[in-house]
Motif scaffolding. Structure first.
Motif, PDB file in Angstrom:
ATOM      1  N   THR A 156       3.114   8.062   3.482  1.00 26.40           N
ATOM      2  CA  THR A 156       2.631   8.904   4.547  1.00 26.40           C
ATOM      3  C   THR A 156       3.563   8.649   5.729  1.00 26.40           C
ATOM      4  O   THR A 156       3.844   9.154   6.607  1.00 26.40           O
ATOM      5  CB  THR A 156       1.160   8.661   4.766  1.00 26.40           C
ATOM      6  OG1 THR A 156       0.284   8.809   3.790  1.00 26.40           O
ATOM      7  CG2 THR A 156       0.854   9.446   6.083  1.00 26.40           C
ATOM      8  N   ALA A 157       3.914   7.282   5.770  1.00 25.70           N
ATOM      9  CA  ALA A 157       4.545   7.115   7.213  1.00 25.70           C
ATOM     10  C   ALA A 157       6.138   7.738   6.953  1.00 25.70           C
ATOM     11  O   ALA A 157       6.872   8.048   7.939  1.00 25.70           O
ATOM     12  CB  ALA A 157       4.559   5.519   7.310  1.00 25.70           C
ATOM     13  N   GLU A 180       7.509  -0.087  10.580  1.00 24.92           N
ATOM     14  CA  GLU A 180       6.192  -0.033  10.029  1.00 24.92           C
ATOM     15  C   GLU A 180       6.138  -0.456   8.577  1.00 24.92           C
ATOM     16  O   GLU A 180       5.656  -1.202   7.859  1.00 24.92           O
ATOM     17  CB  GLU A 180       5.561   1.006  10.449  1.00 24.92           C
ATOM     18  CG  GLU A 180       3.891   0.824   9.982  1.00 24.92           C
ATOM     19  CD  GLU A 180       3.208   2.512   9.920  1.00 24.92           C
ATOM     20  OE1 GLU A 180       2.078   2.658   9.579  1.00 24.92           O
ATOM     21  OE2 GLU A 180       3.930   3.200  10.605  1.00 24.92           O
ATOM     22  N   GLU A 181       6.980   0.476   7.787  1.00 23.73           N
ATOM     23  CA  GLU A 181       7.319   0.313   6.473  1.00 23.73           C
ATOM     24  C   GLU A 181       7.932  -1.179   6.061  1.00 23.73           C
ATOM     25  O   GLU A 181       7.376  -1.683   5.158  1.00 23.73           O
ATOM     26  CB  GLU A 181       8.344   1.403   5.748  1.00 23.73           C
ATOM     27  CG  GLU A 181       7.741   2.767   6.010  1.00 23.73           C
ATOM     28  CD  GLU A 181       8.711   3.576   5.314  1.00 23.73           C
ATOM     29  OE1 GLU A 181       8.924   3.786   4.282  1.00 23.73           O
ATOM     30  OE2 GLU A 181       9.276   4.552   6.181  1.00 23.73           O
ATOM     31  N   LYS A 232       0.235   4.426   2.047  1.00 22.57           N
ATOM     32  CA  LYS A 232       0.337   4.562   3.589  1.00 22.57           C
ATOM     33  C   LYS A 232       1.876   4.491   3.816  1.00 22.57           C
ATOM     34  O   LYS A 232       2.183   5.150   4.743  1.00 22.57           O
ATOM     35  CB  LYS A 232      -0.148   3.117   4.324  1.00 22.57           C
ATOM     36  CG  LYS A 232      -1.661   2.996   4.177  1.00 22.57           C
ATOM     37  CD  LYS A 232      -2.261   1.905   4.790  1.00 22.57           C
ATOM     38  CE  LYS A 232      -3.715   1.862   5.195  1.00 22.57           C
ATOM     39  NZ  LYS A 232      -4.181   0.569   5.761  1.00 22.57           N
ATOM     40  N   GLU A 287       1.055  -1.069   0.020  1.00 22.35           N
ATOM     41  CA  GLU A 287      -0.099   0.235  -0.055  1.00 22.35           C
ATOM     42  C   GLU A 287       0.991   1.294   0.053  1.00 22.35           C
ATOM     43  O   GLU A 287       1.326   1.618   1.110  1.00 22.35           O
ATOM     44  CB  GLU A 287      -0.871  -0.001   1.074  1.00 22.35           C
ATOM     45  CG  GLU A 287      -1.852  -1.216   1.131  1.00 22.35           C
ATOM     46  CD  GLU A 287      -3.040  -1.169   2.346  1.00 22.35           C
ATOM     47  OE1 GLU A 287      -3.312  -0.024   2.676  1.00 22.35           O
ATOM     48  OE2 GLU A 287      -3.385  -2.063   2.957  1.00 22.35           O
TER      49      GLU A 287
END
Length: 748
Positions: free
Chosen positions: A561-562, A658-659, A558, A555
């Motif tokens: 953005t992160a 997270e990524e 997302k 995605e």
């Protein structure tokens, strides 16, 4: 027997392919200026070629072989001419005209097509669908209510002579205008426009038109006079009104209709069953017309039972007359519909016979030929024509080889008009209506398309059903518009909703197939191979990007953005540490100023400054944003050295937890876009591909293109797609080349 082949070659990206295959930069087309000059040059061979293109008869008639073709054309012409007589008179009633105008329509346009047409086998003349389209216009603009006159006994009656004369003017004006449309479209080489009328659309439309033809003839079959309805649902209203009038049926006319219908059906079935044994099909339509006329005349059926007959048929030909141009504005929409439908039927039949007999039909010249047939015919009080399937089949099956058969059929019609036309004045209209009914059999057999399309193609079935339903319910003009619009929407949705696939390699081959379809197709670890089933362009570019993210499991929104949040936090942290370092350096400098002399103070200032720089640099060490830097360094290296592994890209990772969890969950480090199905690219496509390279590169996922056609590569170059960040070394000849360029991906 299993056949194997082995090919050994180097792995090719686009740059290396240009060198190996020696891609040319020259153009085989002359410059625009040269083409304009060439088109304006005049020479005898060029003039001859142009004349032969526009007047095809000059090319084939001088080479006409009497020995090979004359007998077949003579028999064929006589057979078709005999069919022209009853069909011309019967279809004229569909156009709400007197039967003699159907005979005119079977004469002049056939001669014009003989000169300008390119098909050898089609029979041009009256046709049920075109006739009913003309009739809907003549009845709309010249209804009976506009020609009411006071009768001798105080009752109102219709002035049939004035009404019929005005209807002829309307039909001729519409025909001339339709012919002008066809000529203009042919001159500007617009013959391809008919390709947008798909076969399901044409067959659904003609089947729906057959329903209108059938209902319009019921009044002659039962001898009733229903009210006239126009607009949507007019067929339903007419059918309801006929059912309401059934108690008033004229039994003698119904008996005549049923007898004629039975005889026609039986003999036509005999013709169909024994067509291989019969030298000529039995001309049952002409026989029925002659028999019905003789019986009606000598038995006095008109005076005794009030049977409606054809009436006066004037002998001789009428002088040409210009159409009423003031009517053009009222029939322009109908004229265009007639032009398109007539041409669609004509070219489909022409190409069918051309394919069967091995010659070529020029679609643009057919437009011109049909347009001239209509335009010239309109001046001689004919209405619009097209080819007829039944007559064309007879012309071909009885040995017709050229359009000389059409000339012979015209001679038969001409003799009828000049000498024997008046003998058919006592012909019952009910008999003509039965001829129309029987000739609708072929159109109604197209209803069998429904189960066939249900098994083969649901979208084409939907087009057929929508076309048929809209034609029946909304009338012929609105039905055609709705069906074309729906067909266009179906085409758009097909391109907007393609199938997106993740490809896997079949072991020990260079085949990459859809993993959802083929069990043996296995994905290469860390690599996603993505393919769309259709061209990527502005209507589906956004869907392509969404499908890529869904299929790859990344995605991108997302992740970006992160990344922005992480970059902002990093920047704030660096600024805070920088301020802190400056403050500490200033404090140490102030303390040193108190105890040190001037020389030591100067040295301490320099040391403090160096300490500040070192501290700031130290805080930034290891925080290089490789997502932005690796494209430049690594891709520059790619463009210099060709294909190599991408280990340098992954030396330093900038992904947060997270990524890394989202982008690298399946270990995906590279995506190959198979764009072999793309035939062109527009601006939106180029920008979409650029964004894919940029956004996925920002999260350390490398993008490669594969299977790009040469014309698409040229379009990408023209659009400025390739750059330092997207070099040609990212574009490979095949998916297999892209895989083997990075040997670390493949377990050899």
């Amino acid at each position: 027997m299993d056949v194997e082949y082995f090919v050994q070659r180097e792995v090719l990206d686009e740059s290396r392919l240009d060198e190996v295959a020696q891609k040319g930069t020259w153009s085989t087309k002359p410059a625009l200026g040269e083409r304009v000059k060439d088109s304006l040059r005049c020479s005898v061979p060029r003039l001859k070629h142009t004349v032969l293109n526009w007047v095809p008869v000059l090319g084939w008639l001088p080479r006409y072989s009497i020995r090979e073709n004359a007998i077949g054309d003579l028999i064929s012409g006589c057979s078709v001419g005999i069919m022209h007589l009853p069909q011309g008179m019967a279809y004229a009633l569909l156009a709400s005209l007197r039967p003699v105008f159907g005979l005119y329509t079977s004469l002049y346009p056939v001669l014009v097509y003989f000169i300008f047409g390119t098909s050898r086998h089609i029979s041009v003349g009256t046709f049920a669908v075109i006739s009913i389209m003309i009739g809907s216009v003549t009845e709309r603009l010249a209804p009976d209510s506009n020609f009411m006159v006071n009768g001798t006994n105080g009752t109102d009656s219709v002035d049939f002579d004035a009404r019929d004369a005005f209807r002829v003017q309307i039909a001729c004006s519409l025909t001339v205008l339709a012919g002008i449309f066809q000529i203009l479209l042919g001159v500007v080489r617009f013959g391809f426009v008919v390709t947008y009328l798909s076969e399901p659309l044409v067959r659904g439309y003609t089947t729906g038109s057959a329903c209108h033809v059938c209902v319009s003839q019921l009044k002659y079959l039962f001898g009733v006079s229903p009210a006239r309805f126009a607009g949507p649902l007019s067929l339903i209203y007419t059918l309801v009104d006929i059912c309401r009038l059934l108690p008033l049926t004229k039994v003698p006319e119904l008996v005549v209709s049923l007898v004629a219908l039975a005889v026609l059906i039986v003999v036509k079935e005999i013709n169909a069953c024994y067509r291989q044994k019969l030298p000529l099909p039995i001309p049952i339509e002409l026989i029925v017309i002659i028999a019905a006329t003789i019986i009606t005349h000598f038995c006095g059926l008109t005076s005794t039972y009030g049977i409606d007959v054809v009436g006066e048929i004037p002998s001789g030909l009428k002088a040409p007359r210009a159409p009423d141009a003031t009517l053009f504005s009222q029939v322009i929409g109908d004229a265009f519909a007639v032009a398109i439908v007539g041409y669609a039927i004509n070219i489909s039949l022409g190409k069918t016979f051309a394919l069967k007999h091995g010659y070529k039909v020029d679609s643009n010249q057919e437009l011109v030929a049909l347009g001239l047939s209509n335009t010239v015919g309109g001046f001689f009080q004919c209405y619009s024509v097209t080819s007829s399937l039944s007559r064309s089949l007879v012309q071909e099956s009885t040995g017709g080889k050229t359009q000389v058969a059409g000339v012979i059929s015209s001679i038969i019609v001409l003799i009828t008009v000049l000498k024997i036309g008046a003998l058919f004045e006592d012909l019952p209209k009910a008999v003509l209506s039965t001829i129309v009914f029987v000739n609708l059999k072929g159109m109604f057999k197209q209803l069998m398309d429904v189960p066939m399309l249900w098994k083969t193609n649901k979208v084409d079935l939907l087009v057929w059903l929508v076309t048929f339903t809209s034609t029946v319910l909304l009338n012929l003009d609105l039905g055609l518009a709705v069906s074309i619009g729906f067909s266009m929407l179906a085409f758009i949705f097909r391109t907007q909703l393609p199938r997106y696939s993740i490809l896997g390699r079949v072991p020990d081959t260079d085949l990459y197939l859809d993993t959802d379809t083929y069990k043996e197709a296995k994905e290469i670890p860390g690599v996603k191979i993505f393919r769309s089933s259709t061209t990527i362009y502005y209507t589906n570019a956004e869907m392509y990007l969404e499908a890529l993210q869904e299929k790859s499991g990344i995605e991108i929104g997302k992740l970006l953005t992160a990344k922005k949040k992480r970059d902002a936090q990093l920047k704030r942290k660096q600024e805070k540490e920088k301020k802190k370092a400056k403050k500490e350096a200033k404090k140490e400098m102030n303390e040193g100023n108190v105890s040190a002399g001037p020389r030591e103070q100067s040295q301490m200032n320099v040391a403090a400054l160096r300490l500040s720089e070192t501290s700031a640099n130290g805080n930034r060490k290891g925080q290089v944003n490789w997502a932005y830097q690796h494209d430049t360094t690594t891709l520059d290296s790619d463009s210099d050295t060709g294909c190599q592994g991408d280990d340098s890209i992954n030396q330093v990772s900038c992904c947060s937890d997270e990524e890394r969890g989202m982008a690298c969950e399946s270990g995906t480090h590279s995506i190959i876009l198979d764009i072999s199905t793309t035939s062109f690219v527009d601006t939106v496509t180029v920008n979409t591909l650029k964004n894919i390279f940029r956004d996925f590169g920002a999260i350390e996922v490398d993008i490669y293109l594969a299977g790009c056609q040469a014309c698409v590569v040229e379009q990408l170059e023209t659009a400025g797609f390739f750059s330092e960040s997207i070099p040609k070394s990212r574009l490979f000849v095949t998916v297999h080349d892209a895989i083997w360029c990075n040997m670390s991906w493949v377990h050899v």
